[in-house]
Scaffold this motif. Structure first.
Motif, PDB file in Angstrom:
ATOM      1  N   MET A  22       0.832  -1.195   0.000  1.00 13.43           N
ATOM      2  CA  MET A  22       0.000   0.000   0.000  1.00 13.43           C
ATOM      3  C   MET A  22       0.869   1.248   0.000  1.00 13.43           C
ATOM      4  O   MET A  22       1.945   1.274   0.598  1.00 13.43           O
ATOM      5  CB  MET A  22      -0.893   0.033   1.254  1.00 13.43           C
ATOM      6  N   ASN A  23       0.368   2.296  -0.638  1.00 16.66           N
ATOM      7  CA  ASN A  23       0.948   3.639  -0.615  1.00 16.66           C
ATOM      8  C   ASN A  23       2.450   3.635  -0.875  1.00 16.66           C
ATOM      9  O   ASN A  23       2.884   3.212  -1.925  1.00 16.66           O
ATOM     10  CB  ASN A  23       0.569   4.348   0.685  1.00 16.66           C
ATOM     11  N   GLU A  24       3.278   4.099   0.089  1.00 20.33           N
ATOM     12  CA  GLU A  24       4.715   4.232  -0.118  1.00 20.33           C
ATOM     13  C   GLU A  24       5.437   2.891  -0.226  1.00 20.33           C
ATOM     14  O   GLU A  24       6.598   2.854  -0.623  1.00 20.33           O
ATOM     15  CB  GLU A  24       5.343   5.074   1.008  1.00 20.33           C
ATOM     16  N   PRO A  78       2.775   8.040 -13.212  1.00 18.12           N
ATOM     17  CA  PRO A  78       3.864   7.892 -12.244  1.00 18.12           C
ATOM     18  C   PRO A  78       3.303   7.582 -10.846  1.00 18.12           C
ATOM     19  O   PRO A  78       2.218   8.035 -10.485  1.00 18.12           O
ATOM     20  CB  PRO A  78       4.557   9.247 -12.264  1.00 18.12           C
ATOM     21  N   ARG A  79       4.072   6.847 -10.076  1.00 18.06           N
ATOM     22  CA  ARG A  79       3.646   6.442  -8.731  1.00 18.06           C
ATOM     23  C   ARG A  79       3.368   7.654  -7.847  1.00 18.06           C
ATOM     24  O   ARG A  79       2.379   7.695  -7.116  1.00 18.06           O
ATOM     25  CB  ARG A  79       4.717   5.572  -8.082  1.00 18.06           C
ATOM     26  N   LEU A  92      -0.024   8.547  -5.862  1.00 18.20           N
ATOM     27  CA  LEU A  92      -0.082   8.766  -4.410  1.00 18.20           C
ATOM     28  C   LEU A  92      -0.739  10.106  -4.078  1.00 18.20           C
ATOM     29  O   LEU A  92      -1.526  10.207  -3.137  1.00 18.20           O
ATOM     30  CB  LEU A  92       1.320   8.708  -3.804  1.00 18.20           C
ATOM     31  N   ALA A  93      -0.408  11.148  -4.872  1.00 18.28           N
ATOM     32  CA  ALA A  93      -1.020  12.462  -4.647  1.00 18.28           C
ATOM     33  C   ALA A  93      -2.536  12.387  -4.884  1.00 18.28           C
ATOM     34  O   ALA A  93      -3.314  12.975  -4.129  1.00 18.28           O
ATOM     35  CB  ALA A  93      -0.379  13.494  -5.571  1.00 18.28           C
ATOM     36  N   LEU A  94      -2.927  11.664  -5.927  1.00 14.96           N
ATOM     37  CA  LEU A  94      -4.350  11.487  -6.221  1.00 14.96           C
ATOM     38  C   LEU A  94      -5.050  10.738  -5.068  1.00 14.96           C
ATOM     39  O   LEU A  94      -6.163  11.094  -4.679  1.00 14.96           O
ATOM     40  CB  LEU A  94      -4.502  10.712  -7.536  1.00 14.96           C
ATOM     41  N   ALA A 116      -7.866   8.302   0.153  1.00 14.45           N
ATOM     42  CA  ALA A 116      -7.919   6.868  -0.134  1.00 14.45           C
ATOM     43  C   ALA A 116      -6.510   6.279  -0.028  1.00 14.45           C
ATOM     44  O   ALA A 116      -5.530   7.008   0.115  1.00 14.45           O
ATOM     45  CB  ALA A 116      -8.484   6.623  -1.531  1.00 14.45           C
ATOM     46  N   ASP A 117      -6.433   4.971  -0.096  1.00 18.57           N
ATOM     47  CA  ASP A 117      -5.157   4.254  -0.122  1.00 18.57           C
ATOM     48  C   ASP A 117      -4.890   3.781  -1.546  1.00 18.57           C
ATOM     49  O   ASP A 117      -5.811   3.384  -2.263  1.00 18.57           O
ATOM     50  CB  ASP A 117      -5.208   3.025   0.794  1.00 18.57           C
TER      51      ASP A 117
END
Length: 164
Positions: free
Chosen positions: A5-7, A28-29, A33-35, A41-42
């Motif tokens: 998840m996430n980072e 791009p990742r 993540l910003a979105l 959300a995750d």
């Protein structure tokens, strides 16, 4: 399999699906993540087997709960082995009670139990079958038969599954 998840997602690009299932395409990742942060959300990676990895936006905390639920259901410690209890045809009452209590304890803890009787001669088949009938009847409060009583050359056996 652990949920990334996430980072934790290390790929430079991801194939993103939105919260409502709409295809958002390859991005791009960091942008994904910003979105995810904007939508509260995750970002969850669905598979590491393709490039770019498919990811999805899922409501905050929902993915963690689902991962925990899945881990609880597929935990390797939860696989229950069939426990075998061996008996002989000439078992005494005290030993019979001990074996019955042992089987009862296993069944109430959720383990299936295999009751096996070792035969010394071909004429003991009927006695072994009667012993297994009696024992499975005594254990009917905590387990039910999964198989019928099987009498073969050197032994007789029956498997009991827990009631729950």
């Amino acid at each position: 399999m652990a949920v990334l998840m996430n980072e934790q997602i290390k790929a430079s690009e991801v194939l993103l699906t939105g919260i409502d299932g709409e295809e958002l395409g390859v991005m791009p990742r960091d942008e994904a993540l910003a979105l995810a942060r904007r939508h509260k959300a995750d970002l969850v990676c669905l598979s590491l087997m393709s490039s770019p990895p498919p990811c999805k936006l899922i409501g905050k905390g929902t993915a963690k709960e689902a991962a925990l639920r899945e881990k609880r259901n597929t935990d390797p410690g939860r696989t229950l082995k069939v426990k075998e209890i061996r008996l002989t045809v000439g078992i005494e009452d005290h030993d019979y009670d001990t074996k019955r209590r042992q089987a009862d304890k296993l069944l109430t803890s959720g383990h299936p139990v295999q009751l096996a009787v070792r035969l010394q001669g071909p004429k003991q088949g009927a006695e072994a079958k009667a012993l297994l009938e009696r024992l499975s009847a005594d254990l009917s409060a905590s387990g039910k038969r999964a198989t019928g009583i099987q009498v073969s050359g050197k032994g007789a056996a029956v498997q009991l599954n827990p009631l729950r």
